[in-house]
Design an enzyme around this catalytic site. Structure first.
Site, short mmCIF file in Angstrom:
data_model
loop_
_atom_site.label_atom_id
_atom_site.label_comp_id
_atom_site.label_asym_id
_atom_site.label_seq_id
_atom_site.Cartn_x
_atom_site.Cartn_y
_atom_site.Cartn_z
N ARG A 26 -6.38 -8.43 -37.30
CA ARG A 26 -7.15 -9.69 -37.21
C ARG A 26 -6.58 -10.69 -36.22
NH1 ARG A 26 -7.22 -8.91 -42.84
NH2 ARG A 26 -9.14 -7.87 -43.46
N LYS B 186 -13.04 -14.94 -23.21
CA LYS B 186 -14.11 -13.97 -23.50
C LYS B 186 -13.50 -12.58 -23.40
CE LYS B 186 -18.43 -16.21 -22.27
NZ LYS B 186 -19.59 -16.19 -21.37
N GLU C 92 -17.52 -14.62 -7.56
CA GLU C 92 -17.31 -15.55 -8.69
C GLU C 92 -16.70 -16.86 -8.19
OE1 GLU C 92 -18.63 -14.92 -11.51
OE2 GLU C 92 -18.27 -12.88 -12.23
N LYS D 78 -13.03 -23.70 -14.02
CA LYS D 78 -13.24 -22.90 -15.23
C LYS D 78 -12.54 -23.54 -16.43
CE LYS D 78 -14.05 -18.84 -17.52
NZ LYS D 78 -14.31 -17.41 -17.47
N GLU E 217 -19.48 -21.44 -25.67
CA GLU E 217 -20.75 -21.35 -24.95
C GLU E 217 -21.97 -21.78 -25.78
OE1 GLU E 217 -20.97 -18.01 -22.17
OE2 GLU E 217 -23.12 -17.97 -22.50
N ARG F 15 -20.93 -24.01 -20.78
CA ARG F 15 -20.25 -22.78 -20.36
C ARG F 15 -21.25 -21.74 -19.85
NH1 ARG F 15 -15.09 -19.54 -22.93
NH2 ARG F 15 -15.14 -17.90 -21.36
N ASN G 152 -22.76 -18.29 -16.10
CA ASN G 152 -23.55 -17.06 -16.04
C ASN G 152 -24.60 -17.08 -14.95
OD1 ASN G 152 -22.44 -15.48 -18.13
ND2 ASN G 152 -23.29 -16.94 -19.58
N HIS H 41 -25.89 -13.88 -13.54
CA HIS H 41 -25.33 -12.78 -14.32
C HIS H 41 -26.38 -11.99 -15.09
CE1 HIS H 41 -21.55 -14.49 -13.18
NE2 HIS H 41 -20.84 -13.69 -13.95
N HIS I 132 -26.13 -8.30 -14.63
CA HIS I 132 -25.86 -7.33 -15.70
C HIS I 132 -26.95 -6.26 -15.73
CE1 HIS I 132 -23.15 -10.32 -18.14
NE2 HIS I 132 -22.54 -9.80 -17.10
N HIS J 108 -18.89 -5.57 -10.51
CA HIS J 108 -19.45 -6.73 -11.21
C HIS J 108 -19.76 -7.86 -10.22
CE1 HIS J 108 -20.12 -9.67 -14.37
NE2 HIS J 108 -19.24 -10.47 -13.79
P1 NAD Z 1 -11.62 -4.04 -12.52
O1 NAD Z 1 -10.84 -4.52 -13.65
O2 NAD Z 1 -12.38 -2.78 -12.68
O3 NAD Z 1 -10.68 -3.93 -11.26
C1 NAD Z 1 -11.22 -3.49 -10.05
C2 NAD Z 1 -10.45 -2.31 -9.45
O4 NAD Z 1 -9.28 -2.80 -8.82
C3 NAD Z 1 -9.99 -1.29 -10.44
O5 NAD Z 1 -10.08 -0.02 -9.85
C4 NAD Z 1 -8.54 -1.67 -10.67
O6 NAD Z 1 -7.77 -0.59 -11.11
C5 NAD Z 1 -8.15 -2.09 -9.29
N1 NAD Z 1 -7.05 -3.04 -9.22
C6 NAD Z 1 -6.83 -4.07 -10.04
N2 NAD Z 1 -5.82 -4.80 -9.57
C7 NAD Z 1 -5.38 -4.20 -8.45
C8 NAD Z 1 -4.38 -4.51 -7.50
N3 NAD Z 1 -3.64 -5.61 -7.59
N4 NAD Z 1 -4.20 -3.67 -6.47
C9 NAD Z 1 -4.98 -2.57 -6.34
N5 NAD Z 1 -5.97 -2.24 -7.18
C10 NAD Z 1 -6.16 -3.07 -8.23
O7 NAD Z 1 -12.71 -5.13 -12.06
P2 NAD Z 1 -12.68 -6.72 -11.97
O8 NAD Z 1 -13.61 -7.05 -10.88
O9 NAD Z 1 -11.31 -7.26 -11.96
O10 NAD Z 1 -13.34 -7.16 -13.35
C11 NAD Z 1 -14.66 -6.83 -13.68
C12 NAD Z 1 -14.79 -6.90 -15.18
O11 NAD Z 1 -14.52 -8.22 -15.62
C13 NAD Z 1 -16.18 -6.56 -15.67
O12 NAD Z 1 -16.08 -5.69 -16.76
C14 NAD Z 1 -16.76 -7.88 -16.10
O13 NAD Z 1 -17.68 -7.76 -17.12
C15 NAD Z 1 -15.53 -8.59 -16.55
N6 NAD Z 1 -15.63 -10.05 -16.50
C16 NAD Z 1 -15.25 -10.73 -17.59
C17 NAD Z 1 -15.28 -12.11 -17.59
C18 NAD Z 1 -14.77 -12.87 -18.77
O14 NAD Z 1 -14.96 -14.08 -18.82
N7 NAD Z 1 -14.11 -12.22 -19.70
C19 NAD Z 1 -15.71 -12.79 -16.46
C20 NAD Z 1 -16.10 -12.06 -15.33
C21 NAD Z 1 -16.04 -10.68 -15.38
N1 GLY Z 2 -17.37 -15.54 -17.04
C1 GLY Z 2 -18.19 -16.31 -17.89
C2 GLY Z 2 -17.47 -17.09 -18.90
O1 GLY Z 2 -16.27 -17.03 -19.00
O2 GLY Z 2 -18.06 -17.80 -19.65
#
Ligand code: NAD
Ligand code: GLY
Length: 360
Positions: free
Chosen positions: A118, A140, A182, A224, A234, A238, A242, A245, A249, A262
């Site tokens: 938890r 998130k 972003e 942010k 949200e 917040r 999006n 998005h 998505h 993404h």
């Molecule tokens: P990712 O985590 O897939 O990373 C992208 C690629 O880069 C991967 O292949 C990873 O292994 C590689 N990588 C990471 N760091 C590296 C580095 N320093 N050097 C070399 N390679 C590296 O993608 P992302 O764009 O970081 O994140 C996308 C994800 O984030 C999606 O799932 C999206 O839904 C999520 N997201 C979440 C939020 C949130 O608020 N939680 C906001 C935006 C996006």
């Molecule tokens: N990336 C959208 C949020 O954090 O709300």
């Protein structure tokens, strides 16, 4: 090093931004309360940065979980691998999870931390630009479901975020560009001055100028952190994060997770949202062109894939957390630098955008 604060009362936490931070062990050890630590990362990041982290954790009992790399593994099944390791290692409630990676690892690690017994403490060490400017901040966490992206999850804040700009040296150009999508978002939704700065400094960012990158990370995180402090779960502002998005998505799900990054899908979706904002009479042609131009300069796609037609878009967009009673709700721009809250969208206008924007 810059230190920003996400102000959430007794759950407030710092975001550290700078160079060489991974080697400053006290930055993260000060946020670890007990001996048991699990580092969650993936097969790409582990050979690059895991040893640096482990060297700095020698006085702790450390386990590692190395997940396969890719959005397609952001599932409940793979989160279970983290639970398996925690349980097999008899980790207790005062253990700490460190998510070392991009947004996929951050979202999965955070979700595992939220659920294990938890809730255990977790630290975000984001390694992509996208994760440093967005996903690691704000709590998130979650995973995808075959029927919709990020549909299973929880709000769960980390103890701190450590954004070391040096790790971006190993990131490939496509990923850097995806992160810029972003970054541009903050300029579009609430920071016109930053949008103009981005227009003027986009080449420096693409050339990975450290000063420009650090400024962009800091300004994005400031935006942010402010939004999250105002509206953690949200219920209002917040949702402006999006922008683009819902379209994005739909593209990610429709094309198959991992086909579009993404940030790439968000870039296309933001152009679609800009087109719809023009149809509402809020943006003019020049505004829309200006937005598209900036994404193009980042080498980001700006048109939706042909194979996702209007009907398929509508079907996919129907699965979205902002929707109420089946009604599609979107964030639009009232001008460059200001966004609406989620609004009900006239189906006809939406179909016009889906059928004509970027279509042959
Ligand atoms: P990712 O985590 O897939 O990373 C992208 C690629 O880069 C991967 O292949 C990873 O292994 C590689 N990588 C990471 N760091 C590296 C580095 N320093 N050097 C070399 N390679 C590296 O993608 P992302 O764009 O970081 O994140 C996308 C994800 O984030 C999606 O799932 C999206 O839904 C999520 N997201 C979440 C939020 C949130 O608020 N939680 C906001 C935006 C996006
Ligand atoms: N990336 C959208 C949020 O954090 O709300």
């Amino acid at each position: 090093m810059k230190k920003l604060l996400v102000e959430l009362g007794n759950r407030s936490y710092p975001i550290y931004i700078g160079s060489g931070l991974l080697n400053q062990s006290e930055l993260y050890t000060q946020h670890i309360k007990a001996k048991q630590v699990v580092v969650v990362t993936n097969t790409t990041i582990a050979p690059l940065y895991l040893n640096t982290i482990l060297k700095n954790l020698q006085s702790f009992d450390v386990e590692t979980v190395i997940l396969p790399d890719g959005e397609q593994f952001k599932t409940l099944e793979y989160v279970t691998h983290i639970f398996d390791k925690l349980l097999a290692s008899k980790f207790s409630r005062n253990a700490t999870l460190i998510a070392l990676g991009g947004g996929v690892i951050g979202d999965m690690g955070g979700f595992a931390a939220a659920c294990y017994q938890r809730g255990i403490a977790f630290l975000q060490i984001p390694t992509t630009l996208l994760a440093q400017v967005d996903s690691s901040v704000g709590g998130k966490t979650g995973v995808n479901h075959p029927l919709g992206k990020n549909m299973i999850g929880a709000f769960y804040q980390p103890q701190c975020v450590i954004a070391d700009a040096d790790v971006l040296d190993t990131l490939d150009d496509r990923q850097l560009s995806a992160g810029l999508a972003e970054v541009i978002k903050y300029g579009l939704i609430r920071d016109f001055e930053f949008f103009e700065w981005l227009e003027n400094n986009i080449n420096a960012l693409l050339l990975r100028d450290k000063q420009a990158l650090s400024f962009a990370i800091e300004r994005s995180c400031l935006n942010k952190a402010w939004i999250v402090a105002e509206d953690e779960t949200e219920t209002g502002i917040r949702a402006t994060l999006n922008l683009g998005h819902t379209f994005g998505h739909a593209i990610e799900t429709g094309a198959g997770y991992g086909t579009y990054l993404h940030g790439e899908a968000v870039a296309i979706g933001t152009c679609q949202a800009a087109d719809l904002s023009r149809r509402k009479g809020w943006l003019n042609d020049a505004d829309v062109e200006r937005i598209i131009e900036l994404f193009k300069k980042c080498n980001l796609p700006t048109y939706p894939p042909e194979h996702i037609d209007s009907d398929r878009f509508l079907e996919l967009m129907a699965v979205d957390k902002k929707n109420v009673d089946g009604q599609i709700r979107l964030i639009l721009l009232t001008k460059i630098g200001a966004a609406t809250l989620p609004i009900d969208i006239d189906r006809k206008l939406l179909e016009q955008t889906l059928k004509t924007y970027g279509r042959k």
